[in-house]
Design a protein around this motif. Structure first.
Motif, PDB file in Angstrom:
ATOM      1  N   SER A 153       0.529  -1.021   0.367  1.00 39.80           N
ATOM      2  CA  SER A 153      -0.330  -0.052   0.055  1.00 39.80           C
ATOM      3  C   SER A 153       0.966   1.109  -0.106  1.00 39.80           C
ATOM      4  N   LEU A 154       2.101   1.301   0.543  1.00 44.06           N
ATOM      5  CA  LEU A 154       2.668   2.408   1.042  1.00 44.06           C
ATOM      6  C   LEU A 154       3.934   2.622  -1.093  1.00 44.06           C
ATOM      7  N   GLU A 155       3.402   1.893  -1.280  1.00 40.62           N
ATOM      8  CA  GLU A 155       4.127   1.694  -3.030  1.00 40.62           C
ATOM      9  C   GLU A 155       3.378   2.164  -3.227  1.00 40.62           C
ATOM     10  N   ILE A 156       2.135   2.027  -3.214  1.00 41.65           N
ATOM     11  CA  ILE A 156       1.332   2.356  -4.482  1.00 41.65           C
ATOM     12  C   ILE A 156       0.683   3.986  -4.573  1.00 41.65           C
ATOM     13  N   SER A 157       0.438   4.326  -3.172  1.00 37.37           N
ATOM     14  CA  SER A 157       0.922   5.781  -2.072  1.00 37.37           C
ATOM     15  C   SER A 157       1.844   6.534  -2.940  1.00 37.37           C
ATOM     16  N   ARG A 158       2.929   6.176  -2.991  1.00 32.90           N
ATOM     17  CA  ARG A 158       4.131   6.654  -3.273  1.00 32.90           C
ATOM     18  C   ARG A 158       4.319   7.334  -4.697  1.00 32.90           C
ATOM     19  N   ASP A 171      -2.153  10.415   1.790  1.00 27.35           N
ATOM     20  CA  ASP A 171      -2.060   8.723   2.184  1.00 27.35           C
ATOM     21  C   ASP A 171      -0.332   8.304   2.295  1.00 27.35           C
ATOM     22  N   VAL A 172       0.614   9.104   2.223  1.00 28.81           N
ATOM     23  CA  VAL A 172       1.313   8.237   2.352  1.00 28.81           C
ATOM     24  C   VAL A 172       1.877   8.269   3.883  1.00 28.81           C
ATOM     25  N   SER A 173       1.460   9.238   4.570  1.00 33.74           N
ATOM     26  CA  SER A 173       1.869   9.449   5.888  1.00 33.74           C
ATOM     27  C   SER A 173       1.148   9.042   6.390  1.00 33.74           C
ATOM     28  N   VAL A 174      -0.087   7.547   6.213  1.00 31.17           N
ATOM     29  CA  VAL A 174      -0.881   6.930   6.533  1.00 31.17           C
ATOM     30  C   VAL A 174      -0.645   6.124   6.574  1.00 31.17           C
ATOM     31  N   ASP A 190       2.257   4.757  26.295  1.00 32.45           N
ATOM     32  CA  ASP A 190       1.884   4.184  25.173  1.00 32.45           C
ATOM     33  C   ASP A 190       0.708   4.257  24.870  1.00 32.45           C
ATOM     34  N   PRO A 191      -0.059   5.143  24.289  1.00 29.92           N
ATOM     35  CA  PRO A 191      -1.277   5.476  24.297  1.00 29.92           C
ATOM     36  C   PRO A 191      -2.143   5.030  23.305  1.00 29.92           C
ATOM     37  N   GLU A 192      -3.505   4.606  23.088  1.00 30.29           N
ATOM     38  CA  GLU A 192      -4.334   3.683  22.205  1.00 30.29           C
ATOM     39  C   GLU A 192      -4.714   5.116  21.582  1.00 30.29           C
ATOM     40  N   LEU A 193      -3.892   5.119  20.206  1.00 32.38           N
ATOM     41  CA  LEU A 193      -4.615   5.978  19.619  1.00 32.38           C
ATOM     42  C   LEU A 193      -5.085   5.176  18.841  1.00 32.38           C
ATOM     43  N   PRO A 194      -6.388   6.436  18.157  1.00 31.83           N
ATOM     44  CA  PRO A 194      -7.197   6.115  17.235  1.00 31.83           C
ATOM     45  C   PRO A 194      -6.485   5.853  15.789  1.00 31.83           C
ATOM     46  N   SER A 195      -7.150   5.084  14.930  1.00 29.86           N
ATOM     47  CA  SER A 195      -5.781   5.148  13.378  1.00 29.86           C
ATOM     48  C   SER A 195      -6.452   5.798  12.801  1.00 29.86           C
ATOM     49  N   ASP A 196      -5.458   6.601  12.846  1.00 22.86           N
ATOM     50  CA  ASP A 196      -5.619   7.198  11.169  1.00 22.86           C
ATOM     51  C   ASP A 196      -5.716   6.419   9.957  1.00 22.86           C
ATOM     52  N   SER A 197      -6.866   6.824   9.432  1.00 19.08           N
ATOM     53  CA  SER A 197      -6.887   6.047   8.355  1.00 19.08           C
ATOM     54  C   SER A 197      -7.346   6.464   7.024  1.00 19.08           C
ATOM     55  N   LYS A 198      -6.942   5.894   5.850  1.00 17.15           N
ATOM     56  CA  LYS A 198      -7.804   6.223   4.579  1.00 17.15           C
ATOM     57  C   LYS A 198      -8.384   5.325   3.750  1.00 17.15           C
TER      58      LYS A 198
END
Length: 447
Positions: A313-318, A333-336, A439-447
């Motif tokens: 997915s990262l390769e496609i975003s790049r 999208d790359v940052s996600v 060690d926080p429970e972060l919400p997912s930053d998503s696309k």
């Protein structure tokens, strides 16, 4: 040689017939919604749009609700005035739906420029729409703009739950913007996974996804779809994305895996056979689908499987950054994807690998805050990256968390109605007060 005969126009429907068709499709989906949802109407017959609007207003009035209408009738400052009007009504409990008209002046440069700006700015505010709106948003655009919608607003295009063509002509053309009349279908005929004793929210999400699949593809499996299938582009992947997310939230990994697999197979088939003007959005669909496959693998502890699809997915975003010239959406999208790769490395104790990708994501998000003028969405993304970088051992955790706390404190002041910002502010302040490694429970930053 005689000239070719012109292609005959499809027959005209009466306005009553066209209205009945459009209303059945719109009303059915509104009945299923409980909260925010984006519905896009491409308008070819303006009078038809007005009749549907009047009908919806009457129905809502019978429910003691109102239709919040935003309809700017001149191109000057269309985007700014529309956004101000739209967001001014988010807190009203009496609003049953938001109706945003932006279909006038198709083909006129002043109108088209402002309309593109409006759609782009709505796209940048996707997360705010989802967080603040408690009623459906119906966005009306000219039919001529359907082809560029996905490129201008990829996030909006992916979260839409319905697309309707408001036209008095009976042609649908097989395009994604066409009015699709799904056939009636018993839920008992759906796949057996839905008949399991699962939570109502899971059952509803799965039933809807499977019913839409059957409406468009009959009994074809996702690996069997022929590229020439007339409905290949008609199905919104967002319904499947939502089904995966709901299943994961309830720990229904088997069902989530099945839907994610179908999403990816469909997205890959589209990408292979996409026309040139569809290629970028098709590739992004593959990237989004890979992320859902990775989320299922991650939830089941399959870290190597998750890493493989996240890296693809990262390769496609790049690639899309190169193809699109570094648009804010492509860079985000790359940052996600970088954060997803980093989370897998972190879970496996590879802090060197996690640090590298977390740092790159943070740098991208600082750039995006500058480019986007400090929108709440861009600042929220920056805050998430600051906290992720604070997780890295022996790093400047206190400095990073202090910056994140400042960001979320400002967001709470700007957007007090968004609960997420207050929750993240508390999380960051708790981590600042703790003496242990955060060690926080972060919400997912998503696309």
């Amino acid at each position: 040689m005689p000239p070719a005969a012109p292609t005959p126009l499809a027959p005209l429907l009466s306005l009553d017939e066209a209205e009945a068709q459009a209303w059945r499709s719109l009303e059915r989906r509104l009945r299923q919604l409980h909260g925010f949802g984006l519905l896009v109407c491409f308008v070819r017959t303006p009078l038809l749009a007005q009749r549907v609007r009047e009908r919806l207003a009457l129905q809502l009035a019978a429910q003691e609700k109102s239709l919040q209408v935003t309809a700017v009738t001149h191109p000057e400052d269309l985007a700014q005035i529309s956004l101000q009007s739209l967001f001014a009504a988010t807190d009203s409990a009496t609003v049953g739906a938001h109706w945003l008209e932006a279909y006038r002046g198709a083909g006129q440069p002043s109108w088209d420029a402002e309309r593109r700006q409006l759609v782009t700015r709505l796209n940048e505010r996707r997360s705010r729409l989802e967080a603040e709106f408690h009623a459906p948003l119906i966005l009306l655009l000219p039919a001529e703009s359907a082809a560029e919608m996905a490129d201008l607003a990829p996030d909006l295009w992916h979260i839409r739950i319905q697309t309707i063509l408001l036209s008095a002509r009976s042609d649908s053309g097989g395009s994604p913007s066409a009015l699709v009349q799904p056939r009636a279908e018993s839920l008992h005929e759906l796949d057996s996974t839905v008949s399991l004793q699962v939570e109502p929210e899971v059952s509803h999400a799965l039933q809807y996804w499977l019913s839409q699949w059957r409406v468009n593809f009959d009994d074809y499996g996702s690996s069997e779809l022929p590229p020439e299938h007339p409905n290949l582009w008609a199905l919104s992947l967002w319904d499947g994305v939502r089904a995966v997310d709901v299943c994961l939230s309830y720990g229904r990994f088997q069902q989530a895996h099945g839907v994610a697999r179908d999403l990816l197979n469909l997205a890959r088939t589209r990408a292979i056979h996409a026309k040139s003007d569809q290629q970028n959005s098709a590739l992004r669909d593959v990237s989004v689908s890979l992320n859902r496959v990775g989320a299922v693998a991650q939830a089941q502890g399959d870290w190597s499987g998750a890493e493989a699809v996240y890296r693809e997915s990262l390769e496609i975003s790049r690639q899309l950054v190169q193809r699109l010239g570094g648009t804010p959406e492509a860079l985000r999208d790359v940052s996600v994807s970088l954060n997803k790769v980093g989370a897998v490395a972190q879970a496996q104790g590879d802090w060197s690998g996690a640090e590298a990708v977390y740092r790159e994501s943070l740098e991208l998000r600082r750039q995006l805050v500058q480019r986007l003028g400090g929108t709440p969405e861009a600042l929220d993304d920056l805050g998430i990256s600051l906290v992720r970088n604070a997780l890295v051992p022996n790093g400047p955790a206190h400095e990073l968390l202090t910056e994140a706390a400042t960001i979320y404190a400002a967001l709470v002041q700007r957007c007090p109605q968004v609960r997420r910002y207050a929750d993240l502010l508390k999380l960051v302040r708790d981590q600042l007060a703790a003496s242990t490694t955060p060690d926080p429970e972060l919400p997912s930053d998503s696309k």
